[in-house]
Structures are given as structure tokens and as C-alpha cells.
Design an enzyme around this catalytic site. Structure first.
Site, PDB file in Angstrom:
ATOM      1  N   CYS A   1       5.601  -6.898   5.096  1.00  0.00           N
ATOM      2  CA  CYS A   1       6.445  -5.911   4.421  1.00  0.00           C
ATOM      3  C   CYS A   1       7.842  -5.953   5.030  1.00  0.00           C
ATOM      4  O   CYS A   1       7.992  -5.884   6.258  1.00  0.00           O
ATOM      5  CB  CYS A   1       5.823  -4.526   4.572  1.00  0.00           C
ATOM      6  SG  CYS A   1       6.831  -3.206   3.865  1.00  0.00           S
TER       7      CYS A   1
ATOM      8  N   CYS B   1       8.331  -2.379   7.023  1.00  0.00           N
ATOM      9  CA  CYS B   1       7.621  -2.010   8.253  1.00  0.00           C
ATOM     10  C   CYS B   1       6.968  -3.183   8.972  1.00  0.00           C
ATOM     11  O   CYS B   1       6.372  -2.988  10.029  1.00  0.00           O
ATOM     12  CB  CYS B   1       6.572  -0.942   7.945  1.00  0.00           C
ATOM     13  SG  CYS B   1       5.166  -1.543   6.977  1.00  0.00           S
TER      14      CYS B   1
ATOM     15  N   CYS C   1       2.780  -1.219  -0.061  1.00  0.00           N
ATOM     16  CA  CYS C   1       2.329  -1.470   1.305  1.00  0.00           C
ATOM     17  C   CYS C   1       1.478  -0.288   1.754  1.00  0.00           C
ATOM     18  O   CYS C   1       1.912   0.862   1.657  1.00  0.00           O
ATOM     19  CB  CYS C   1       3.539  -1.643   2.213  1.00  0.00           C
ATOM     20  SG  CYS C   1       3.140  -1.715   3.973  1.00  0.00           S
TER      21      CYS C   1
ATOM     22  N   CYS D   1       3.447   1.733   4.782  1.00  0.00           N
ATOM     23  CA  CYS D   1       4.653   2.543   4.587  1.00  0.00           C
ATOM     24  C   CYS D   1       4.844   3.029   3.154  1.00  0.00           C
ATOM     25  O   CYS D   1       5.750   3.816   2.890  1.00  0.00           O
ATOM     26  CB  CYS D   1       5.895   1.789   5.046  1.00  0.00           C
ATOM     27  SG  CYS D   1       6.387   0.422   3.981  1.00  0.00           S
TER      28      CYS D   1
ATOM     29  N   CYS E   1       2.262  -9.838  -8.435  1.00  0.00           N
ATOM     30  CA  CYS E   1       3.629 -10.210  -8.758  1.00  0.00           C
ATOM     31  C   CYS E   1       4.536  -9.374  -7.855  1.00  0.00           C
ATOM     32  O   CYS E   1       4.688  -8.172  -8.056  1.00  0.00           O
ATOM     33  CB  CYS E   1       3.867  -9.910 -10.237  1.00  0.00           C
ATOM     34  SG  CYS E   1       5.462 -10.430 -10.849  1.00  0.00           S
TER      35      CYS E   1
END
Length: 147
Positions: free
Chosen positions: A49, A52, A97, A100, A122
Site C-alpha cells: 500500500c 501504509c 487496504c 488503512c 483492477c
């Protein structure tokens, strides 16, 4: 939904650039075929991510879909949370995610790709970072973040 990384918008603005904030925190989308990971492939490594640094996808989950965004057939177990998204006059499955809550993109099923799951995650390149090292063992289960 509550996520382990609870930074507020001001804290996110301090660590994300404007485009990252627009996509990760405001559920934006980058233009198709514009992202740095659309045509990037590696035999090994992990995509994390961009907000984070939580591990999300292994390099060997990525496949060539031709859709204009990086495509993955699966995520690291527990790394991605799915939500129903009814914007744009249709129902899609948004993916974020799990650490976060940062917007990654959408997942589509049953499109006929010859992948093990027949799913296409995607994902916006802006939502991701890539590391050639496998970070899935360190911090993936404990919910560690860079906060």
C-alpha cells in the site's frame, strides 16, 4: 469500518502527494494506461500500500489483462477488504487496504481470464509501491504500519 491505521486526513496529507491522497483517501481513479505498474512485471517481490506500506499482492499474482491498470488474480490473505460500491449507476466491488482503508480499485469476477481465481483485481498504480523483497512475512499479520 475501522482499520488499524487510524490517521486523519491532515496526517494523510502530510505523507501522501496530492494524487495519492485523491485516489487512496477520496476513492479516485488514475487514467487508464498511465500508471507506472500497468506494464511493469517482476518474477518476485511484493506490492505494498502506498499509504501504509502493508503488503497487498505478490508479484506472481499479477497478470496481463490489457485493462489499463495493474491486474492481480488474488491478494495476500487478509490484506484486501471488499465493499459494495454503488457509485456510477452500477454495483461493483471496491477493494481497500485492510490496514488503512486506502482505496485500491475494484475486483471483477467471471471475465474469463485464464487465472487460478477468475478474478481481476483492477488496482491504481498510485495506490501501490513495489519492493523486490518479500515483505509478506514481516508485519503482514500484525497490522504494523509506518505511522
Amino acid at each position: 469500518m475501522s482499520y488499524p491505521d487510524q490517521r486523519n486526513n491532515d496526517e494523510w496529507r502530510a505523507v501522501l502527494n496530492k494524487e495519492q491522497f485523491r485516489i487512496l483517501r477520496e476513492k479516485g481513479t488514475e487514467a487508464p494506461f498511465s500508471g507506472k505498474y500497468d506494464k511493469f512485471f517482476s518474477e518476485s517481490g511484493v506490492y505494498t500500500c502506498a499509504g501504509c506500506e502493508a503488503p497487498l499482492y505478490k508479484a506472481n499474482h499479477k497478470f496481463k489483462s490489457g485493462c489499463g491498470w495493474p491486474a492481480y488474480f488474488d491478494s495476500i490473505p487478509g490484506a484486501v477488504t471488499r465493499h459494495e460500491d454503488s457509485t456510477l449507476g452500477m454495483t461493483r466491488t471496491e477493494i481497500v487496504c485492510s490496514n488503512c482503508g486506502g482505496h485500491l480499485g475494484h475486483v471483477f469476477k467471471g471475465e474469463g481470464y485464464s487465472t487460478p481465481t477468475d478474478e481481476r483485481h483492477c488496482v491504481n498504480s498510485v495506490s501501490l509501491n513495489f519492493s523486490p523483497e518479500d515483505k509478506t512475512a514481516e508485519g503482514a499479520k500484525s497490522g504494523e504500519s509506518k505511522a
